[in-house]
Write a protein that holds these residues in place. Sequence first.
Motif, mmCIF file in Angstrom:
data_model
loop_
_atom_site.group_PDB
_atom_site.id
_atom_site.type_symbol
_atom_site.label_atom_id
_atom_site.label_comp_id
_atom_site.label_asym_id
_atom_site.label_seq_id
_atom_site.Cartn_x
_atom_site.Cartn_y
_atom_site.Cartn_z
ATOM 1 N N THR A 120 0.917 -1.252 -0.042
ATOM 2 C CA THR A 120 0.006 -0.067 0.065
ATOM 3 C C THR A 120 0.835 1.246 -0.013
ATOM 4 O OG1 THR A 120 -0.135 -0.053 2.361
ATOM 5 C CG2 THR A 120 -1.980 -1.054 1.286
ATOM 6 N N ALA A 121 2.143 1.051 0.023
ATOM 7 C CA ALA A 121 3.250 2.211 -0.014
ATOM 8 C C ALA A 121 3.611 2.468 -1.334
ATOM 9 C CB ALA A 121 4.232 2.304 1.023
ATOM 10 N N ALA A 122 3.611 3.725 -1.873
ATOM 11 C CA ALA A 122 4.112 4.240 -3.231
ATOM 12 C C ALA A 122 5.674 3.825 -3.015
ATOM 13 C CB ALA A 122 3.998 5.550 -3.293
ATOM 14 N N PRO A 123 6.297 3.424 -4.244
ATOM 15 C CA PRO A 123 7.569 3.105 -4.227
ATOM 16 C C PRO A 123 8.689 4.280 -3.844
ATOM 17 C CG PRO A 123 6.679 2.347 -6.176
ATOM 18 C CD PRO A 123 5.769 3.136 -5.357
ATOM 19 N N ARG A 124 8.370 5.497 -3.750
ATOM 20 C CA ARG A 124 9.081 6.694 -3.329
ATOM 21 C C ARG A 124 9.300 6.536 -1.776
ATOM 22 N NH1 ARG A 124 6.301 12.423 -3.288
ATOM 23 N NH2 ARG A 124 7.927 12.533 -1.767
ATOM 24 N N ASP A 125 8.224 5.994 -1.001
ATOM 25 C CA ASP A 125 8.013 6.082 0.358
ATOM 26 C C ASP A 125 8.443 4.582 0.908
ATOM 27 O OD1 ASP A 125 7.248 8.816 0.684
ATOM 28 O OD2 ASP A 125 5.002 8.098 0.198
ATOM 29 N N MET A 126 8.853 3.672 0.070
ATOM 30 C CA MET A 126 9.004 2.198 0.726
ATOM 31 C C MET A 126 10.099 2.287 1.830
ATOM 32 S SD MET A 126 7.876 -0.662 0.098
ATOM 33 C CE MET A 126 7.209 -0.471 -1.458
#
Length: 527
Positions: A392-398
């Motif tokens: 559920t997290a965008a790749p930029r916020d992984m």
Amino acid sequence: MTHRPLSAPSPDRPALSRIGIFGLMLGIVLATLDGQIVSTALPTVVGDLGGLDLFSWSVTAYLLAMAAATPLWGKIGDLYGRKSAYRNSLLVFLLGSSLCGLAQTMEQLIAFRAVQGLGAGGLMVGALALIGVLVPPGERGRVQSMVGIMLPISFVGGPLLGGVITDYLDWRWTFYVNLPVGALALVAVFIGVRLPARRIAGRVDYPGVVLLTTGVLALTLFAGWAGTTYPWVSWQLASLALLVVVCLTWFVRVERRAEEAIIPPRLFASRQFTLAQILSFLVGAVLVSVVNYLPQYMQFVQGATPTVSGMLILPLMLGMLSAQLITGRLLDRGGLDRVMPLAGGTVATAGALLLLLLGTGTPVAAASALTLVIGTGVGILMQSSLLTTMNTAAPRDMGAATGTVTLVRTLGGSLGVAVLGAVHSSRVSDILTERLGADTAGRLTSGGELTPALLDGLPAQVRLTVEESVSSGLRGVVLGAAVLALIAFGFALLVRAAPAPAAVTTPGPAAPDDTRDKNPLRTPPAH
């Protein structure tokens, strides 16, 4: 070993080979195994270096530094490159290991253990973040299951390995053994993780770092000191509690305004992500509490040695391992996002209630086998909450997302063992006071005389009283664990069924290590 990628490489998703996975797993082994190995050697270390009054700080310094550094490493990876962040955290860990092996005083060892902890904070979150951006969602469960295998192996194998090293080599090798393993991990990651070096325009939110670190440190100290070093109603604990509330409240305000927040508030716009953090907190409290007090029951009541007591909870670890493997595979297929946490909450609750059967007359084989069920439930909850966080997290916020779920689980464990530990101590003390008198009970519980070795020299009736008090204390702990697992079931009811993981990815032409939009203030849509 083949270097074949797990999935076909493309400009949108650089490849992660099996040797890269191997390197990431080694880093996780170092972070989780070190504490277990060192705990076995610490009595010998104290005998060599002295400083018995500082004994506990050699453990506390490591755990405090690791907890505080975890979200910071995650954000550094998001901003400046996850591969380099993982590599640097591993180098810091190895530097700390080397210094610990060279320590000449307990004060030096404590300081160097803190350095070790700073590095260890980036190993787990770094590995998870790299897996999150390099492995397609449909394959994350399979790869994440490998991570799940590491934890039971560390819990069981760590004390055994620590004992062997201490007995046949020297306690310093409990730290030096990290060096060749760490070097192998560095080489494997260098060869097997192919990720373009990218840097996002932005800087770390330093006010947020200070506030979060202070709050986490105060909370961890509160959990460790409550009911042991200081009474629950004391000015020391009240001051720590106030510091926690002030720092974390201020932290939330700062994060809402920060351009590059350590824990971006946008993550919590996702209902699934928020529920996954709650479940992770609860399962951390259940796991750490039960794992801390089951060996004590095995030693006092079942008469097991410390090493054997660890082996007797092997079914719990095997249950965790099996559940994580199966859960990862099932979640890869999609459509079970709600079913699995519900199943985990149900099984964990049932497993905790089964442990209420443990008593002075329980056969040792049955006592060991009864731990299987709660281990299975915990494994399901841990794996499902972690995979939900990643999906559920965008790749930029992984990095920030995996750092958050790791930190939340750690804090859950710290607070859980503090609160349920107080329940355990209270029940033990009450029974001893009632049957042996206040003076004897105080000497046994406060004077440090209540040890498994002491039981052999006690009269039969006194020994039985001690065994019954420890059994009662454990029942208090597992009853609390059952309540926490039931609360987890309640939150799992709020989880919404989601489509297959492939449908929740964030598409786009940018490489996974830098999927940020050109506009740095734009918030990606919640999943």
